[in-house]
Scaffold this active site. Structure first.
Site, PDB file in Angstrom:
ATOM      1  N   GLY A 130       0.837  -1.200   0.000  1.00  0.00           N
ATOM      2  CA  GLY A 130       0.000   0.000   0.000  1.00  0.00           C
ATOM      3  C   GLY A 130       0.865   1.240   0.000  1.00  0.00           C
ATOM      4  O   GLY A 130       2.085   1.177   0.155  1.00  0.00           O
TER       5      GLY A 130
ATOM      6  N   GLY B  57       0.891   5.362   1.499  1.00  0.00           N
ATOM      7  CA  GLY B  57       0.228   6.292   2.412  1.00  0.00           C
ATOM      8  C   GLY B  57       0.990   7.589   2.482  1.00  0.00           C
ATOM      9  O   GLY B  57       1.951   7.792   1.736  1.00  0.00           O
TER      10      GLY B  57
ATOM     11  N   PHE C   1       3.062   8.604   4.389  1.00  0.00           N
ATOM     12  CA  PHE C   1       4.447   8.550   4.822  1.00  0.00           C
ATOM     13  C   PHE C   1       5.344   7.773   3.881  1.00  0.00           C
ATOM     14  O   PHE C   1       6.540   7.747   4.059  1.00  0.00           O
ATOM     15  CB  PHE C   1       4.538   7.931   6.208  1.00  0.00           C
TER      16      PHE C   1
ATOM     17  N   LYS D 262       8.173  -0.226   5.602  1.00  0.00           N
ATOM     18  CA  LYS D 262       7.680   1.069   5.130  1.00  0.00           C
ATOM     19  C   LYS D 262       8.870   1.903   4.697  1.00  0.00           C
ATOM     20  O   LYS D 262       9.766   2.192   5.481  1.00  0.00           O
ATOM     21  CB  LYS D 262       6.908   1.757   6.267  1.00  0.00           C
TER      22      LYS D 262
ATOM     23  N   ASP E 116      -4.258  10.575  12.959  1.00  0.00           N
ATOM     24  CA  ASP E 116      -4.668  10.202  11.604  1.00  0.00           C
ATOM     25  C   ASP E 116      -5.357   8.836  11.613  1.00  0.00           C
ATOM     26  O   ASP E 116      -5.025   7.958  10.833  1.00  0.00           O
ATOM     27  CB  ASP E 116      -3.454  10.213  10.670  1.00  0.00           C
TER      28      ASP E 116
END
Ligand SMILES: *[C@@H]1O[C@H](CO)[C@@H](O)[C@H](O)[C@H]1NC(C)=O
Ligand SMILES: *[C@@H]1O[C@H](CO)[C@@H](O)[C@H](O)[C@H]1NC(C)=O
Ligand SMILES: *[C@@H]1O[C@H](CO)[C@@H](O)[C@H](O)[C@H]1NC(C)=O
Ligand SMILES: *[C@@H]1O[C@H](CO)[C@@H](O)[C@H](O)[C@H]1NC(C)=O
Ligand SMILES: *[C@@H]1O[C@H](CO)[C@@H](O)[C@H](O)[C@H]1NC(C)=O
Ligand SMILES: *[C@@H]1O[C@H](CO)[C@@H](O)[C@H](O)[C@H]1NC(C)=O
Length: 932
Positions: free
Chosen positions: A583, A585, A587, A604, A705
């Site tokens: 995914g 996002g 960040f 990430k 968030d």
């Protein structure tokens, strides 16, 4: 030389005028000079004893100087302290300035009035030896900060001491009681910087008028000592930070004027005050007073603005609802904590009172878990007859379980675990689940022995007998049969008691391990299991043995380094292959990775620019904090990588992906839509995770968030919250944080969107929106709808107006039975409540958890026992609570008092990753047991 000369000159002058041989005249001449005595003062005669406003004794000693309000602008000469016969010195209401000279030794001085001047300092020995002093007024001077010197104690005849607005700092002195000053009647110290509590030494004092109002920081603590100050007629304590309940006023039979406004008092206004015959003025505005609004007699002037306290109803004298009275009674034995007084407003405890859950108007669950309560369990709980679950665990309660609780007809669970409760457990009727674990002295008679007693010596506790201390004071083993923490100077170390169930020892973090030199040099009988890489064969890890005897089945899993090399991450993600993208996002992009042993991780890769450029150290320390946040419903951060411009974070892998897939794109992705029960469970999981974050104290753990794409699901469809704390990694350009990073439109609380003001209530708002999405299957913001329906929140509110419209709002895929409908309605109301416009109208997450868990339990009365609990790890506990529990059970003093910023082991059998590793870098939060 020069001064000798002056001395002789002055002497010959005095002899020449044929006056007193005493030095008083010389001092007076000097005074005349330094105060620039104006002609109207009439100080012209060569003999000071003939001056206006000066009085001498028969032997020509100066006994009174009374020159108030003369517009004098000079200063005082140091020689003033030589007027040893002086009884009265009145200089008030002038503009005298400069330092006050020491008046030490003026043992005749009775009255000293220097108030309303411009003096700049008070020497520390100022009052020394003033044994005759009766009245002191030194208010309103711009002194540099000073403390009331202990030298004042020699003034045992003191009656009035007044120093309002005199820049006094420090604690309230301990010597104003009757023991030192048996005649003190006025003590006026308003508008200073005095701090701390009223000392117990004031009990029995003769003080009649006490002014302590308006201290800059605010005095604090309880005012219970007032009940023993029975001479009081006037009490001004307003504008401070005093707290706790009001004392018993029965003995204060002369009290006329009581000003307590603008403090933090809790509990009810006692009848002993309301019925006080002498009372003329009482000011109570702006406190946290509870119970019914008091009704004072008509002759009493009352300052008590409506709404400025936590009274149940605005009307004086009107009784509260019986449930409110019962709860206020219950709070009494906890000392009326502010958390309740702040939160329990109005006359209906079923409107989101903290810790209270109702069904629908009967209180069914009281959950005060982990609220840092102290005191005892109130017998008044027995008044809450509809209560089914009474949870008081993880507090600091002492005393015994009151017998009255056995009369609760509907009780099914009483949880007092992890407190300091002692004594026999009363006989509850069968079917009541009484949880008492973690109370070291439960079952024994009498209060626990004093501090320092070891709690693990008698075999009554679970897993007893395994706690021992080794020769160097390193505590090994664990009564909870689980884990204990050892800290050495450089690294955090965990030890695992092997006696119970064996962990599946899959160890797959590619960590390097350092054995602390301290260990290898010692003769501690410990084995060390290294959390090594999977190259260790995927077994239990390598074991090193030190020493030869003792409790040898103790493992210590040494903390590895959280740093993971970019090479490893490239390998496991197939060089960040597109195929592995999970995914994207705000960040960065998230990749799936797979370690040699098949364990999956999520990597990430932060977008460049997202993370502040300056300060790798900052990044590291933020990461260190994030790795410490461990909870069953928070996605764990396992490691990180810094390489050139690369910033990578490694998380546990959540195989089912985001909640938004299941809510909004299940069709496209070929997924089954979620049943209501699953949705409810997910909501509860998220609420628990966020509640935990909020419980970590500082502002730093506001998520900012929350949204379905930040909620990740495991194969069991249990949820975890992701991306908490990442906003802290962003650069400090506030605008960009507010708009780009922190928060997503549709989920932003109005006050946050407008002002950027952050509080836990912004997460509550977002959570409310998520609940709406869970119910409706609609996105917070959906531009495919007509204008008036694009925004979920206002539309949802409109649909909530009645049951028929609300039924239409429910996601078509949910099978709505009569049973589920009730549950959905409750969640719908909760959603509206959470998304209230004003932050203070929103509940806290604790309340949300209570509501959701009571719904979830209706469906699934007994959750299967959590395997982790066997190890005594409780994900719902905060770290300090965990530490406290271990400490209590071990009777050890391993951890220092403030361990709030530390971590505990969080491995999780529910997910694919199960990594018994802990990051390094906590050592400063812990004290090694042998660091004595
Ligand atoms: C008091 O002293 C301050 C400075 O110390 C000075 O500015 C002020 O004018 C003085 N006030 C009087 C009335 O002398
Ligand atoms: C109190 O004293 C401090 C330093 O001694 C000084 O900075 C401060 O201005 C004083 N406060 C007042 C109100 O005079
Ligand atoms: C304070 O007063 C209470 C009764 O109001 C009494 O029981 C207690 O002994 C007193 N304490 C002291 C220190 O005088
Ligand atoms: C208390 O309240 C009364 C009525 O509002 C007011 O007149 C009085 O000045 C107040 N007293 C104090 C000490 O603030
Ligand atoms: C509330 O409690 C009372 C007494 O325990 C009981 O009679 C009543 O049925 C309860 N009401 C509901 C709606 O549960
Ligand atoms: C718990 O209460 C005891 C006294 O009952 C007190 O000494 C101790 O400091 C308290 N601990 C905490 C963590 O509040």
């Amino acid at each position: 030389m020069a001064s000798t000369l002056i001395f002789f000159t002055v002497c010959s002058f005095l002899v020449a005028v044929g006056r007193s041989q005493s030095g008083d005249a010389a001092v007076m001449q000097e005074l005349k000079k330094t105060v620039n005595a104006p002609s109207q003062l009439g100080w012209t005669d060569p003999d000071p004893c003939k001056w206006k406003s000066v009085t001498c004794s028969r032997d020509n000693r100066v006994i009174k100087i009374q020159i108030r309000q003369q517009n004098l602008q000079g200063s005082l000469p140091p020689s003033l302290g030589k007027l040893t016969s002086l009884q009265i010195l009145e200089l008030q209401n002038n503009q005298l300035s400069g330092a006050l000279p020491s008046l030490a030794g003026l043992n005749s001085l009775k009255t000293l009035s220097i108030n309303n001047n411009n003096f700049t300092s008070v020497p520390p020995d100022f009052f020394d030896g003033m044994t005759s002093l009766q009245e002191v007024s030194m208010d309103y001077n711009p002194f540099s900060t000073w403390q009331i010197p202990a030298g004042l104690k020699s003034a045992s005849a003191l009656q009035k001491f007044s120093a309002t607005s005199a820049n006094i700092s420090g604690l309230f002195p301990d010597f104003f009681g009757a023991e030192t000053f048996s005649s003190l009647s006025n003590l006026h110290l308003a508008f200073n910087n005095i701090e701390g509590p009223l000392p117990a030494s004031l009990a029995g004092s003769s003080i009649q008028s006490l002014w302590l109002n308006g201290q800059t920081v605010g005095m604090n603590g309880s005012i219970s000592v007032l009940q023993n100050m029975t001479q009081l007629t006037q009490i001004w304590l307003h504008k401070n930070d005093f707290s706790g309940p009001l004392p018993d006023f029965t003995g204060l039979i002369q009290l006329q004027d009581l000003s307590l406004r603008q403090n933090s008092f809790t509990g009810p206004v006692p009848d002993s005050l309301v019925g006080l015959a002498t009372l003329a003025t009482v000011n109570l505005t702006t406190n946290k007073l509870q119970g019914k609004t008091p009704k004072f007699s008509g002759s009493v002037k009352v300052d008590m603005s409506p709404g400025s306290n936590s009274f149940c109803l605005p009307d004086p004298g009107v009784e509260c609802d019986s449930r409110v009275n019962a709860l206020v009674d219950v709070a009494k034995d906890f000392g009326y904590p502010a958390t309740f007084a702040d939160n329990w407003k109005g006359n209906d405890p079923c409107v989101s009172w903290k810790g209270i859950t109702c069904s629908p108007k009967n209180i069914t669950v009281v959950n005060f878990r982990g609220m840092a309560l102290s005191g005892t369990i109130s017998p008044s709980f027995a008044q809450l007859t509809s209560v089914q679950r009474l949870v008081l665990s993880n507090n600091n309660l002492t005393g015994t379980i009151p017998n009255e609780l056995t009369t609760l007809p509907n009780l099914v669970e009483l949880d007092i675990s992890n407190n300091q409760i002692y004594g026999k457990v009363p006989q509850f009727k069968t079917g009541v689940d009484v949880k008492t674990a973690g109370n070291v002295h439960i079952g024994k008679d009498g209060p626990p022995p004093g501090a320092g007693g070891k709690g693990n010596s008698d075999g009554s506790g679970p897993g007893s007998g395994s706690g021992k201390k080794s020769s160097t004071g390193v505590v090994v083993g664990s009564v909870v049969g689980g884990l204990c923490i050892l800290a050495f100077a450089g690294a955090l170390v965990f030890c695992v008691y092997r006696g119970k169930r064996k962990r599946s020892g899959r160890v797959q973090s590619p960590h390097t391990t350092v054995i602390h030199p301290r260990l290898s040099g010692s003769d501690d009988a410990v084995k060390i299991t290294i959390a090594g890489s999977s190259a260790n064969g995927g077994g239990t890890g390598e074991t090193y043995s030190h020493g030869s005897s003792g409790p040898s089945d103790i493992h210590i899993v040494e903390a590895g380094n959280m740093v993971i090399s970019i090479q490893v991450l490239r390998n496991v993600t197939d060089n960040f292959s597109e195929r592995n993208i999970l995914g994207k996002g705000g960040f960065g992009t998230v990749y799936k990775g797979e370690l040699h042993d098949g364990t999956k991780i999520a990597v990430k890769r932060m977008e460049s620019g997202v993370i502040s450029e300056n300060g790798l150290e900052e990044f590291r320390s933020e990461i260190a904090v994030l790795t410490k946040v461990r909870h069953r419903h928070l996605v764990a951060l396992l490691g990180y990588c810094l390489d050139g411009n690369e910033r990578l974070l490694v998380f546990e892998y959540m195989p089912q992906g985001t909640l938004s897939r299941f809510l909004f794109s299940w069709k496209d992705e070929g997924l089954q839509p979620l049943e209501w029960m699953k949705r409810l469970t997910i909501a509860l999981d998220v609420a628990r995770g966020v509640e935990y974050l909020h419980g970590l104290a500082q502002q730093s753990f506001i998520h900012r968030d929350l949204k379905p794409s930040n909620i990740l699901l495991g194969d069991d469809m249990r949820a975890k919250v992701a991306d908490f704390g990442l906003v802290r990694l962003a650069p400090d350009g506030k605008a960009s944080i507010a708009t780009k990073l922190a928060g997503t439109f549709g989920y932003l609380a109005p006050e946050y969107a407008v002002t950027g003001r952050v509080s836990t209530k912004i997460d509550v708002f977002s959570f409310g929106v998520i609940l709406m999405e869970i119910i409706t299957g609609r996105k917070a913001l959906d531009e495919s709808f007509p204008d008036d329906r694009q925004h979920l929140v206002p539309w949802f509110r409109r649909m909530l107006i009645n049951k028929d419209t609300f039924r239409k709002a429910i996601d078509q895929t949910i099978e709505v039975t009569e049973e589920t409908f009730g549950s959905i309605c409750t969640v719908g109301e909760l959603a509206g409540h959470c998304s209230a416009r004003e932050p203070y109208q929103r509940p806290d997450m604790g309340h949300v958890v209570n509501v959701l868990s009571s719904l979830a339990e209706l469906w699934k009365p007994s959750e299967p026992a959590d395997p982790d609990d066997m190890y005594g790890i409780d994900y719902d506990m905060t770290l300090p609570q965990v530490l406290k529990k271990w400490q209590a059970l071990e009777g050890m003093s391993l951890i220092d008092g403030d361990a709030t910023s530390s971590s505990y082991l969080g491995s999780n059998d529910n997910t694919q990753t199960s990594i018994p590793i802990r990051p390094s870098g906590f050592a400063d939060s812990f004290t090694s047991a042998d660091g004595r």
